[in-house]
Design an enzyme around this catalytic site. Sequence first.
Site, PDB file in Angstrom:
ATOM      1  N   GLY A 193     -60.522 -14.442 -43.247  1.00  0.00           N
ATOM      2  CA  GLY A 193     -59.451 -13.455 -43.132  1.00  0.00           C
ATOM      3  C   GLY A 193     -58.132 -13.987 -42.602  1.00  0.00           C
TER       4      GLY A 193
ATOM      5  N   ASP B 242     -61.125  -5.760 -33.913  1.00  0.00           N
ATOM      6  CA  ASP B 242     -61.622  -4.408 -34.151  1.00  0.00           C
ATOM      7  C   ASP B 242     -62.448  -4.023 -32.920  1.00  0.00           C
ATOM      8  OD1 ASP B 242     -62.134  -2.126 -35.797  1.00  0.00           O
ATOM      9  OD2 ASP B 242     -64.010  -2.994 -36.445  1.00  0.00           O
TER      10      ASP B 242
ATOM     11  N   LYS C  35     -56.892  -2.984 -33.403  1.00  0.00           N
ATOM     12  CA  LYS C  35     -57.171  -1.538 -33.453  1.00  0.00           C
ATOM     13  C   LYS C  35     -57.695  -1.143 -32.074  1.00  0.00           C
ATOM     14  CE  LYS C  35     -59.174  -1.561 -38.070  1.00  0.00           C
ATOM     15  NZ  LYS C  35     -60.434  -1.316 -38.786  1.00  0.00           N
TER      16      LYS C  35
ATOM     17  N   PHE D 299     -59.719   1.499 -41.876  1.00  0.00           N
ATOM     18  CA  PHE D 299     -60.136   0.215 -42.420  1.00  0.00           C
ATOM     19  C   PHE D 299     -59.029  -0.282 -43.337  1.00  0.00           C
ATOM     20  CE2 PHE D 299     -62.475  -2.909 -44.830  1.00  0.00           C
ATOM     21  CZ  PHE D 299     -63.193  -3.534 -43.811  1.00  0.00           C
TER      22      PHE D 299
END
Length: 183
Positions: free
Chosen positions: A43, A102, A130, A151
């Site tokens: 990512g 996350d 987040k 998401f």
Amino acid sequence: MTDPIGDTLVGRDELMAKITELGARISIDYEGKDLVLVGVLKGAVFFLADLARTLTVPCAIDFMAVTSYGSATDSSGVVRILKDLDHPIEGRDILIVEDIIDSGLTLSYLLKNLRSRKPASLEVCALLTKPERRRINLECRYIGFEIPNVFVVGYGLDWDERYRTLDHVAGVRAAAIAELTGA
Ligand code: IMP
Ligand code: MG
């Protein structure tokens, strides 16, 4: 089937402006240090590539690949190393480059693992966070954007390996996730 790609959360220009700003801060903070950027595959690849090119200080680049068991949209916290660093990091200044924090479970595992290798310093640079989803408290020195609990995909982030190549960060429509999981 619903088009899964929803609203843009962070546009291309906003991404580039923030990365330039982060790069300037990192360049000041790591002047005279022995900086190694540790990218978390896959990512963080696009973010790392753009960030590294804004730096005015020398740096090495290494990668780790980890997987955390769980569904396509939820990590379990049980982390396994798929690819380790190529080189030792003892005595060096390590900056972990992550796409998103996350729950924080993956990063917490990585920090513990890398700290045991005795780097001179260990910090984190995450493009997105987040806060609402956090399950563990973490120190993160450089953060790009705080986003709500949706998401997201794009700019490296995937939904089941798709949409990494979008040039911006977009939400995945809830209806598309529901169709897939049958919820
Ligand atoms: P955590 O362990 O829950 O903090 O999850 C970290 C990893 O889960 C990230 O490095 C991403 O690969 C993935 N992830 C978490 N949230 C998202 C998202 O919204 N879109 C895509 N991948 C995500
Ligand atoms: Mg992922």
